[in-house]
Design an enzyme around this catalytic site. Structure first.
Site, mmCIF file in Angstrom:
data_model
loop_
_atom_site.group_PDB
_atom_site.id
_atom_site.type_symbol
_atom_site.label_atom_id
_atom_site.label_comp_id
_atom_site.label_asym_id
_atom_site.label_seq_id
_atom_site.Cartn_x
_atom_site.Cartn_y
_atom_site.Cartn_z
ATOM 1 N N ASP A 114 -10.141 -5.705 69.877
ATOM 2 C CA ASP A 114 -11.452 -5.158 70.247
ATOM 3 C C ASP A 114 -11.383 -4.871 71.746
ATOM 4 O O ASP A 114 -11.280 -5.783 72.561
ATOM 5 C CB ASP A 114 -12.547 -6.183 69.909
ATOM 6 N N TYR B 102 -16.649 -11.321 70.110
ATOM 7 C CA TYR B 102 -18.077 -11.058 69.997
ATOM 8 C C TYR B 102 -18.700 -11.967 68.922
ATOM 9 O O TYR B 102 -18.173 -12.101 67.811
ATOM 10 C CB TYR B 102 -18.267 -9.587 69.629
ATOM 11 N N LYS C 238 -21.539 0.553 73.783
ATOM 12 C CA LYS C 238 -21.388 0.061 75.153
ATOM 13 C C LYS C 238 -20.905 1.187 76.080
ATOM 14 O O LYS C 238 -21.548 2.195 76.156
ATOM 15 C CB LYS C 238 -20.462 -1.157 75.148
ATOM 16 N N ARG D 213 -21.817 11.384 53.658
ATOM 17 C CA ARG D 213 -21.151 10.078 53.610
ATOM 18 C C ARG D 213 -19.633 10.217 53.731
ATOM 19 O O ARG D 213 -18.957 9.303 54.185
ATOM 20 C CB ARG D 213 -21.547 9.306 52.347
HETATM 21 C C1 LIG Z 1 -21.390 -5.319 71.321
HETATM 22 C C2 LIG Z 1 -20.044 -5.697 70.878
HETATM 23 C C3 LIG Z 1 -19.675 -5.633 69.533
HETATM 24 C C4 LIG Z 1 -20.658 -5.230 68.465
HETATM 25 O O1 LIG Z 1 -21.069 -3.906 68.647
HETATM 26 P P1 LIG Z 1 -22.450 -3.328 68.056
HETATM 27 O O2 LIG Z 1 -22.345 -1.889 68.368
HETATM 28 O O3 LIG Z 1 -23.546 -4.051 68.771
HETATM 29 O O4 LIG Z 1 -22.459 -3.643 66.606
HETATM 30 C C5 LIG Z 1 -18.381 -5.962 69.184
HETATM 31 N N1 LIG Z 1 -17.490 -6.351 70.126
HETATM 32 C C6 LIG Z 1 -17.819 -6.437 71.436
HETATM 33 C C7 LIG Z 1 -16.786 -6.889 72.407
HETATM 34 C C8 LIG Z 1 -19.093 -6.113 71.855
HETATM 35 O O5 LIG Z 1 -19.414 -6.207 73.147
#
Ligand SMILES: *Cc1c(COP(=O)(O)O)cnc(C)c1O
Length: 381
Positions: free
Chosen positions: A171, A100, A196, A47
Site C-alpha cells: 500500500d 491502515y 488521498k 460495471r
Molecule cells: C485512507 C487509506 C486507506 C483506505 O482508503 P479509503 O479510500 O478511505 O477507503 C488505505 N490505506 C491507507 C494507507 C490509507 O491512508
C-alpha cells in the site's frame, strides 16, 4: 463515417470527458460477438468498464511504472479486492500491524472465510523468515506506515517471499508514486487510496491497484463481478487531481522535511517519526527506496498526555483537525481517537502509538505559515 460526437473531426477534448452512460448501444451484432468472444475491448455496461475510468487507469499505471491498473470505489475496496482475488480458505496471509486500520476489520471477515492470518510489527520486518510457512500466499505491507511512518525494506520482503512463492502487496498511499515505486522494488502489486494525495482535494473517494497485465485481468474480473466500479464523475475529479499531483507531492515533502527538522528540537515534542530525519530508524532504508524526498506524512507526540495533544490541536489556527491525508490543506488528528478506533483498545497502543501521538499531513500552504501555526499552538501547552 460520421464524426464522433465526443471528438468531432479528431479534435480531442483537452479534458477527460465524463461519460455518464450505464449502457452502450451496440453498433452491430458483429461487434457484440467480438466483445463477447473477447476479441475486442468495447464498452457495454458500466460495471464492466467506463471510458472516463479507463483513462485514469492509464494515468495511474504510468505513475507507478505498471502495465496497467484497476480503479475502484475506495482504497479499502482496493485492499479487499486484492484479498478476495488472491486468497482462498486455508491460505496464510502475513500483514503488518502498521497498516491502515480498516484492514483489521477486513481481516475478521477473511478469517471467517478460512484465511489464516499472522500480524507482524513493522519493527520486526527483518524477522519475516520466522513467520513464513509453506502455505503463505501473501505479504501485505505499508511503507512508510500509518501512522508512525515506519519503513519496511520492500526488496528484502520480496526476497523472503520468493522462498515460499508468496505475493508481495504494498500500500503506497503514504509514500505516493512521486517518492516511491514499489513495483521497481520487487512488489507484485501496488495499492493506493486515491482519496488521498492522487485526488488531493478532499472531494473524491477512489482506490487503485497497479501491476502486470495478468493482475489487471484477475482484478478486473473481481471488480466486474462484485461491482466496485468507480463512478465517472469521481474518475474525472481524479484525472484532474493527477494533473497537479507531482507539484503537490514535491511541495508537501519539502515542507514536511522543514517542519520535522523544526519539531525535532522542540522541548514539547518528545518523539517524532519522519523518515527524512537522519536519526529516524527508517532513514537509511527510506533513502535507498524513496526518491525526491520522504513524503508529506509524519507523526509526533505532544507534551505528556492526551489532554496536551487535544489542547495543542484546539489551539491550531490554520491546520485543520480532520482525518484523511495528502490534501492541499494541512490536516492533523490523534490516531488513538480517530483512525485507530477500528482497533480494540489494547491493539491501539501495542505497536508504538500513544494517546498523545498526533499524525500530521502537510499540505501545500507556505512552509513558514505551517511552522508558525505549530509553534504558536505548542507554546500553549
Ligand atoms: C485512507 C487509506 C486507506 C483506505 O482508503 P479509503 O479510500 O478511505 O477507503 C488505505 N490505506 C491507507 C494507507 C490509507 O491512508
Amino acid at each position: 463515417m460520421s464524426p464522433d460526437p465526443l471528438t468531432p473531426y479528431g479534435n480531442r477534448p483537452m479534458v477527460t470527458p465524463i461519460v455518464n452512460a450505464v449502457n452502450y448501444q451496440y453498433s452491430s451484432f458483429e461487434v457484440l460477438r467480438q466483445i463477447t468472444d473477447g476479441e475486442i475491448d468495447g464498452y457495454t455496461y458500466h460495471r464492466d468498464d467506463n471510458p472516463t475510468v479507463r483513462e485514469v487507469e492509464h494515468m495511474v499505471a504510468a505513475l507507478e511504472g505498471a502495465d496497467d491498473s484497476v480503479i475502484c470505489t475506495s482504497g479499502m475496496a482496493a485492499c479487499t479486492m486484492v484479498y478476495l482475488t488472491y486468497l482462498s480458505a486455508g491460505d496464510h496471509l502475513i500483514i503488518f500491524h502498521d497498516t491502515y486500520g480498516a484492514n483489521y476489520k477486513v481481516s475478521l471477515i477473511l478469517e471467517r472465510l478460512g484465511v489464516k492470518i499472522t500480524w507482524m510489527d513493522a519493527d520486526r520486518a527483518c524477522d519475516i523468515d520466522k513467520e513464513l510457512r509453506a502455505d503463505t500466499r501473501m505479504i501485505f505491507l505499508e511503507t512508510p506506515s500509518n501512522p508512525l511512518c515506519k519503513v519496511i525494506d520492500i526488496r528484502a520482503i520480496r526476497n523472503a517471499a520468493e522462498k515460499v512463492g508468496a505475493m508481495v502487496v504494498a500500500d503506497n498511499t503514504f509514500a505516493t508514486p512521486y517518492h516511491q515505486n514499489p513495483l521497481d522494488l520487487g512488489a507484485h502489486l501496488v495499492i493506493h487510496s486515491a482519496t488521498k494525495a492522487l485526488g488531493g482535494h478532499n472531494d473524491l473517494m477512489a482506490g487503485v491497484i497497479a501491476g502486470s497485465k495478468q493482475h489487471y485481468e484477475d482484478l478486473w474480473f473481481t471488480r466486474q463481478a462484485i461491482g466496485t466500479t468507480l463512478d465517472p464523475h469521481s474518475a474525472f475529479l481524479l484525472a484532474r487531481g493527477i494533473k497537479t499531483f507531482e507539484l503537490r507531492a514535491a511541495a508537501m515533502s519539502a515542507s514536511a522535511q522543514a517542519v520535522a527538522e523544526y519539531l525535532q528540537a522542540h522541548p514539547r515534542v518528545p518523539r517524532i517519526f519522519y523518515p527524512g530525519l537522519p536519526g529516524d530508524p527508517g532513514h537509511e532504508i527510506a533513502s535507498r527506496q524513496m526518491q525526491r524526498g520522504f513524503g508529506g506524512m509524519m507523526a509526533f507526540d505532544v507534551g505528556d498526555t492526551q489532554e496536551d495533544a487535544k489542547e495543542f490541536i484546539r489551539n491550531l489556527k490554520r491546520i485543520y483537525h480532520a482525518v484523511s491525508l495528502g490534501s492541499t490543506e494541512s490536516l492533523i488528528c490523534i490516531p488513538y481517537l480517530t483512525t485507530m478506533l477500528y482497533l480494540p483498545p489494547e491493539r491501539r497502543t501495542i505497536f508504538g502509538v500513544r494517546e498523545n501521538t498526533v499524525r500530521l499531513s502537510v499540505g501545500i500552504e507556505p512552509t513558514e505559515s505551517i511552522i508558525e501555526d505549530l509553534v504558536q499552538a505548542l507554546a500553549s501547552i
